[in-house]
Design an enzyme around this catalytic site. Structure first.
Site, short mmCIF file in Angstrom:
data_model
loop_
_atom_site.label_atom_id
_atom_site.label_comp_id
_atom_site.label_asym_id
_atom_site.label_seq_id
_atom_site.Cartn_x
_atom_site.Cartn_y
_atom_site.Cartn_z
NE ARG A 25 22.07 -20.60 14.85
CZ ARG A 25 20.86 -21.09 15.07
NH1 ARG A 25 20.26 -20.88 16.24
NH2 ARG A 25 20.23 -21.77 14.15
CD1 TRP A 84 10.55 -21.59 8.06
CD2 TRP A 84 11.96 -20.23 9.13
NE1 TRP A 84 11.56 -21.28 7.19
CE2 TRP A 84 12.44 -20.44 7.82
CE3 TRP A 84 12.68 -19.40 9.98
CZ2 TRP A 84 13.62 -19.86 7.35
CZ3 TRP A 84 13.85 -18.81 9.51
CH2 TRP A 84 14.31 -19.04 8.22
CE1 TYR A 148 17.56 -17.98 3.05
CE2 TYR A 148 16.09 -18.46 4.89
CZ TYR A 148 17.32 -18.59 4.27
OH TYR A 148 18.32 -19.33 4.86
NE ARG A 191 30.63 -12.73 -17.46
CZ ARG A 191 30.90 -12.28 -18.68
NH1 ARG A 191 30.61 -13.02 -19.74
NH2 ARG A 191 31.45 -11.08 -18.87
NE ARG A 192 27.27 -6.88 -14.96
CZ ARG A 192 27.51 -5.64 -15.32
NH1 ARG A 192 26.53 -4.75 -15.27
NH2 ARG A 192 28.70 -5.28 -15.74
CB SER A 273 25.23 -22.44 8.26
OG SER A 273 24.98 -23.33 9.34
CG ASN A 283 18.73 -26.27 2.36
OD1 ASN A 283 19.59 -26.58 3.17
ND2 ASN A 283 17.72 -25.47 2.68
CG HIS A 313 26.89 -28.22 10.67
ND1 HIS A 313 27.05 -27.01 10.02
CD2 HIS A 313 25.61 -28.22 11.14
CE1 HIS A 313 25.94 -26.31 10.10
NE2 HIS A 313 25.04 -27.02 10.77
CE1 TYR A 315 23.39 -27.81 15.39
CE2 TYR A 315 22.23 -28.41 13.37
CZ TYR A 315 22.74 -27.44 14.23
OH TYR A 315 22.61 -26.12 13.92
#
Length: 425
Positions: A25, A84, A148, A191-192, A273, A283, A313, A315
């Site tokens: 994009r 951001w 988020y 598990r939830r 992504s 992250n 990926h 870039y």
């Protein structure tokens, strides 16, 4: 041993070797692989890469911004975090252009062809300065939509309720982070215990759909030996104290009185992504920090951090930087030169000999690097140790706004130099 950096550079090499070219994009172009995983044991150190210098303050700032439930970049900008900026600026330009076109079409339909419309087309630098200095402007244009922080702390849904006059829908919000903490305390084997940012009903309102879409907690009971080791690390007990008790049950009871954790907690996140060069290192560290914070809130021990990665990926304008971070094998001569750089005595002792007589085994014993970017040992996280407010565990969810960026410090962080790369928005 630092296995995290090795996993990460192996992932970079995997993309270079096996990636396929894809459009994206941003128009930059990528090479991409699909379906990979990162695993890290928190006991091996805090997961901050050392093969390039990471901006720790920005990682902490962004995570605290999420936990506050904030979606406006003003907090980030005020704390010198610019992750951001590009997304907010791109959204501003898009909205300005849309408003301009609507006004232009309206005036043109009335036969006005010489139009002087006031479009404040700031540069990105001017835009960010305006965010920082103009409250009204920041309130309007610093907003990124329900990303988020909104989903983590106040996921919205319509709740149906019925009375004598029929069925009604009421707007309700869910604080997923507080719910997770409560569930870890009341039903740690559930598990939830998941937190989701991928709200399909609100994606079109976000400047950028979530890249890391959700995460899950998992806990296990600690064995008696694990708890004893923890007690020896965190209290003044004498090693071998447990030999004075008749049973493990008695030892557990004593450890309970000292508030030694009974469980280990792991976190696994899913990421659709993955900007592998710029985004993924952030992250990994961010979710490592989140795991540490939540572990402290529920008195558990951080165990394993796992990342499930979708479209992984690079870039096209990050390829050379990735190669630099992977590095190359040092020649024997280069390793000897590094020995001389770090040990002047060695140079004087060996000045009469040919350097090549120094064996590789000796260089290994002296811990001379074998690659241009040999990983350093991982740092440790110094936080939540002595501040009284962090001991108020029942009230922990209400304290997000009180956290300071300086509350979280790293010890013994060594790294190779920064590698600059352009962020694609």
């Amino acid at each position: 041993m630092n296995n995290l950096d090795k996993q990460y550079t192996a992932l970079l090499q995997d993309i270079l070797d096996n990636g396929v070219e894809k459009k994206d994009r941003t128009g930059t172009g990528t090479i991409s692989v699909f379906g990979r995983q990162i695993r890290h044991k928190m006991s091996e150190g805090f997961p901050l890469l050392t093969t390039k210098k990471m901006h720790w303050r920005s990682i902490v700032t962004e995570l605290l911004w999420f936990l506050r439930g904030d979606t406006n970049i003003r907090y980030l900008v005020d704390n010198d975090c610019h992750i951001w900026d590009g997304d907010a600026y791109k959204n501003y330009l898009k909205e300005q252009e849309k408003a301009y076109k609507i006004e232009y079409d309206k005036l043109s339909s009335n036969g006005l062809f010489e139009i002087d419309l006031d479009w404040q087309n700031f540069s990105q630098e001017e835009f960010i300065n305006k965010i920082k200095t103009d409250d009204e402007f920041a309130k309007k244009w610093g907003e990124l939509g329900p990303i988020y922080g909104k989903q983590w702390r106040s996921w919205e849904y319509k709740q149906a309720w019925e009375n004598g006059f029929g069925v009604h829908l009421k707007e309700t919000q869910i604080d997923q982070i507080s719910n997770s903490i409560n569930l870890l305390k009341t039903d740690p084997d559930s598990r939830r215990n998941r937190v989701n940012a991928w709200n399909v009903g609100e994606i079109d309102q976000m400047v950028l759909p979530p890249c890391h879409t959700d995460f899950q907690f998992y806990t296990r009971e600690l064995g008696i030996i694990e708890r004893i080791k923890l007690a020896e690390q965190t209290t003044d007990i004498i090693p071998g104290f447990d030999s004075h008790f008749d049973s493990d049950e008695d030892v557990h009871k004593v450890l309970d009185t000292w508030n030694i954790p009974t469980r280990a907690i792991s976190l696994m996140w899913n990421q659709r992504s993955v900007d592998t060069f710029l985004g993924l290192p952030f992250n990994i560290a961010s979710y490592g920090l989140l795991l540490e914070i939540i572990a402290k809130a529920v008195n558990m021990v951080p165990d394993e951090l796992i990342g499930n990665l979708g479209d992984v990926h690079l870039y096209s304008n990050h390829v050379e930087q990735a190669k630099e971070q992977i590095g190359r094998e040092l020649t024997h001569r280069e390793r000897i030169e590094k020995l001389f750089e770090t040990n002047k005595d060695a140079k004087s002792l060996l000045s009469q000999e040919e350097p090549e007589v120094i064996s590789s085994l000796l260089l290994d014993e002296l811990k001379i690097p074998t690659r241009t970017r040999e990983p350093y040992p991982l740092p440790t996280l110094k936080h939540l140790r002595s501040d009284e407010k962090y001991r108020l565990l029942p009230e922990f969810p209400s304290l997000w706004g009180e956290f300071k960026i300086t509350d979280f410090e790293l010890e013994n962080y060594q790294s190779h130099p920064t590698i600059k790369a352009k962020l694609s928005n």
